[in-house]
Write a protein that holds these residues in place. Structure first.
Motif, PDB file in Angstrom:
ATOM      1  N   PRO A 185       0.792  -1.236   0.000  1.00 12.07           N
ATOM      2  CA  PRO A 185       0.000   0.000   0.000  1.00 12.07           C
ATOM      3  C   PRO A 185       0.825   1.287   0.000  1.00 12.07           C
ATOM      4  O   PRO A 185       0.442   2.266  -0.631  1.00 12.07           O
ATOM      5  CB  PRO A 185      -0.836  -0.116   1.278  1.00 12.07           C
ATOM      6  N   LEU A 186       1.950   1.312   0.713  1.00 21.43           N
ATOM      7  CA  LEU A 186       2.733   2.545   0.838  1.00 21.43           C
ATOM      8  C   LEU A 186       4.042   2.487   0.061  1.00 21.43           C
ATOM      9  O   LEU A 186       4.986   3.229   0.379  1.00 21.43           O
ATOM     10  CB  LEU A 186       3.003   2.851   2.316  1.00 21.43           C
ATOM     11  N   ASP A 187       4.119   1.647  -0.953  1.00 21.10           N
ATOM     12  CA  ASP A 187       5.304   1.638  -1.811  1.00 21.10           C
ATOM     13  C   ASP A 187       5.564   3.046  -2.338  1.00 21.10           C
ATOM     14  O   ASP A 187       4.639   3.729  -2.799  1.00 21.10           O
ATOM     15  CB  ASP A 187       5.101   0.681  -2.994  1.00 21.10           C
ATOM     16  N   VAL A 236       6.581   5.633  -0.598  1.00 22.28           N
ATOM     17  CA  VAL A 236       6.481   6.643   0.461  1.00 22.28           C
ATOM     18  C   VAL A 236       7.737   6.581   1.328  1.00 22.28           C
ATOM     19  O   VAL A 236       8.119   5.495   1.796  1.00 22.28           O
ATOM     20  CB  VAL A 236       5.234   6.418   1.332  1.00 22.28           C
ATOM     21  N   LEU A 249       3.982   1.504   9.390  1.00 25.64           N
ATOM     22  CA  LEU A 249       4.160   2.116   8.070  1.00 25.64           C
ATOM     23  C   LEU A 249       5.146   1.308   7.220  1.00 25.64           C
ATOM     24  O   LEU A 249       4.947   1.146   6.008  1.00 25.64           O
ATOM     25  CB  LEU A 249       4.639   3.560   8.226  1.00 25.64           C
ATOM     26  N   LEU A 303       3.523  -1.650   5.829  1.00 24.84           N
ATOM     27  CA  LEU A 303       2.635  -1.282   4.725  1.00 24.84           C
ATOM     28  C   LEU A 303       3.406  -0.883   3.472  1.00 24.84           C
ATOM     29  O   LEU A 303       2.798  -0.530   2.462  1.00 24.84           O
ATOM     30  CB  LEU A 303       1.713  -0.140   5.159  1.00 24.84           C
ATOM     31  N   ALA A 351       6.214   1.408   3.294  1.00 24.91           N
ATOM     32  CA  ALA A 351       6.977   2.653   3.283  1.00 24.91           C
ATOM     33  C   ALA A 351       8.461   2.369   3.498  1.00 24.91           C
ATOM     34  O   ALA A 351       8.838   1.429   4.204  1.00 24.91           O
ATOM     35  CB  ALA A 351       6.469   3.599   4.369  1.00 24.91           C
ATOM     36  N   ASP A 384       8.238  12.185   2.349  1.00 17.57           N
ATOM     37  CA  ASP A 384       6.783  12.310   2.411  1.00 17.57           C
ATOM     38  C   ASP A 384       6.296  12.541   3.836  1.00 17.57           C
ATOM     39  O   ASP A 384       5.309  13.247   4.050  1.00 17.57           O
ATOM     40  CB  ASP A 384       6.127  11.043   1.858  1.00 17.57           C
ATOM     41  N   VAL A 386      -1.483   7.947   7.415  1.00 14.80           N
ATOM     42  CA  VAL A 386      -2.109   7.398   6.208  1.00 14.80           C
ATOM     43  C   VAL A 386      -3.269   8.279   5.752  1.00 14.80           C
ATOM     44  O   VAL A 386      -3.462   8.517   4.551  1.00 14.80           O
ATOM     45  CB  VAL A 386      -2.576   5.949   6.462  1.00 14.80           C
ATOM     46  N   LEU A 441      -1.836  11.409   4.137  1.00 17.83           N
ATOM     47  CA  LEU A 441      -1.317  11.103   2.800  1.00 17.83           C
ATOM     48  C   LEU A 441      -2.450  10.950   1.789  1.00 17.83           C
ATOM     49  O   LEU A 441      -2.322  11.353   0.626  1.00 17.83           O
ATOM     50  CB  LEU A 441      -0.491   9.811   2.852  1.00 17.83           C
ATOM     51  N   SER A 442      -3.574  10.395   2.244  1.00 19.25           N
ATOM     52  CA  SER A 442      -4.683  10.143   1.317  1.00 19.25           C
ATOM     53  C   SER A 442      -5.348  11.427   0.837  1.00 19.25           C
ATOM     54  O   SER A 442      -5.983  11.433  -0.220  1.00 19.25           O
ATOM     55  CB  SER A 442      -5.723   9.232   1.972  1.00 19.25           C
ATOM     56  N   THR A 497       1.645  -7.016   2.449  1.00 20.01           N
ATOM     57  CA  THR A 497       2.154  -6.264   3.594  1.00 20.01           C
ATOM     58  C   THR A 497       3.293  -7.038   4.225  1.00 20.01           C
ATOM     59  O   THR A 497       3.492  -8.219   3.962  1.00 20.01           O
ATOM     60  CB  THR A 497       1.068  -6.027   4.663  1.00 20.01           C
TER      61      THR A 497
END
Length: 392
Positions: A9-11, A13, A31, A34, A36, A97, A186, A189-190, A362
């Motif tokens: 999900p946070l590739d 970041v 994080l 996920l 980051a 980020d 998160v 960031l969204s 994840t």
């Protein structure tokens, strides 16, 4: 499914992690799980305080405390209180980020690294500050987990009814703040495309008070403090742990249908017909009599035998596992949420981010970093030269 074979999900970041101890590292570990890239910024030669909190894992020099909260991160040594260290961090923040910090409120600003300072070079920066308290009379109070648990009410509801208040066995003040911090990052960031960067302040105290939930509701409705009752429940019965022949077994009867099934499971249909125990209200009123009936019964068999019976009859209940037994539980192993990490010859099947995404992966199986292991990889040449020249 956990792992690193598919997109996470946070590739993409990048998170600058200026935290230590538990609340902040727990947030940034989530994080990292996920996806980051988390760069842990640590004081030269000292690092995160928990690096020195024993025991160490196997024959490594990595503390179990540090290992449990810093998987897959990269470590950079920087003294942020020095001009060179602050300048190097500012350059990192310009391309980052997220910044997460849990210093005493105002410390980062004193070094010229507060949100207002760094946003000048990065309008999109999400800056998360974890502290003990929001603005108020306790703002500058030392915010250890024990202090926050005492003030928040959680200790007052934990422990035996006739005993002293107890600190919950898990450091829930720290973990609560870490969970809210990860959620807030998160969230920020969204919405960054619409609203730009954000400064998010995450408090331990106010967060833990929010976890009182129905305990708070009962207090506000009745005007009375929520009672301390050990494993029992003030509004449900039987709802507590009973001692068995070889350990403890937790029982959770929450409805009349479950009560009927419970009586079948323990082969005591007479209890279901007893007018003292006909309804939950009756059972709560006659709690002591019901407990007197059940205690010798549970003592007659092992916890696992009771577990088998409860599973067979569909009754909520389980053995009270210790922290060795839980990592031997087939449920934990087969749910594929643990790492394959090994440190110093010791397996460390720590739980990674446990939620499942249908199309995303994840978790990380990279070991915790050595202090300063990635300093030369992360800092550019000019920053590295200045830091090495000035000792920052």
């Amino acid at each position: 499914m956990t792992g690193t074979d598919s997109a996470r999900p946070l590739d993409g970041v990048r998170v600058l992690d200026c935290t230590q101890m538990l609340s902040g590292p727990f947030a940034t570990q989530l994080l990292a799980d996920l996806g980051a890239e988390v760069v842990k910024v640590e004081r030269p030669e000292i690092g995160d305080i928990t690096r020195a909190v024993g025991p160490t894992v196997g024959d490594s020099d990595v503390s179990s405390y540090f290992a449990s909260l810093n998987r897959g991160k990269r470590s950079v040594e920087l003294d942020l209180s020095t001009p060179a260290g602050a300048a190097a961090f500012e350059r990192l923040a310009a391309d980052a980020d997220v910044v997460v910090e849990n210093y005493r409120p105002g410390t980062m600003a004193e070094w010229g690294l507060g949100y207002d300072d760094l946003r000048e070079g990065n309008d999109d920066l999400v800056y998360c500050s974890i502290s003990g308290f929001l603005e108020g009379p306790n703002r500058d109070l030392a915010a250890f987990d024990m202090v926050v648990q005492a003030l928040s009410g959680s200790m007052s509801v934990t422990g035996q009814a006739d005993g002293s208040p107890a600190r919950p066995g898990i450091p829930i003040g720290d973990i609560c703040a870490g969970m809210y911090a990860a959620l807030s990052v998160v969230t920020a960031l969204s919405v960054r495309d619409q609203h730009g960067g954000q400064h998010v302040e995450v408090p331990m105290f106010e967060g833990l008070v929010s976890w009182l939930t129905e305990r708070a509701g009962r207090t506000l409705a009745t005007g009375d403090p929520y009672p301390r009752m050990g494993t029992a429940h003030p509004s449900l019965a039987p709802y507590r742990a009973f001692e068995t022949a070889d350990g403890w077994f937790a029982v959770a009867v929450g409805s009349e249908g479950t009560w009927a099934s419970f009586c079948d499971a323990i082969d005591r249909p007479d209890l279901a017909d007893d007018p003292r125990f006909e309804t939950n209200a009756d059972r709560v009123e006659h709690r002591e009599e019901l407990t007197a009936e059940l205690e010798p019964l549970f003592a007659g068999q092992s916890a696992e035998a009771w577990f088998d019976l409860f599973c067979e009859h569909g009754v909520p209940g389980a053995p009270v596992r210790d922290t060795v037994e839980v990592f031997e539980d087939p449920q934990l192993r087969e749910s594929d949420v643990t790492t394959d990490l090994s440190l110093g010859g010791t397996d460390m099947p720590l739980v990674q981010f446990p939620a499942r995404f249908s199309g995303l992966s994840t978790g990380t199986n990279r070991v915790p970093p050595r202090l300063g292991e990635h300093t030369r990889e992360v800092l550019d040449d000019d920053a590295l030269d200045a830091v090495e020249r000035d000792g920052g």
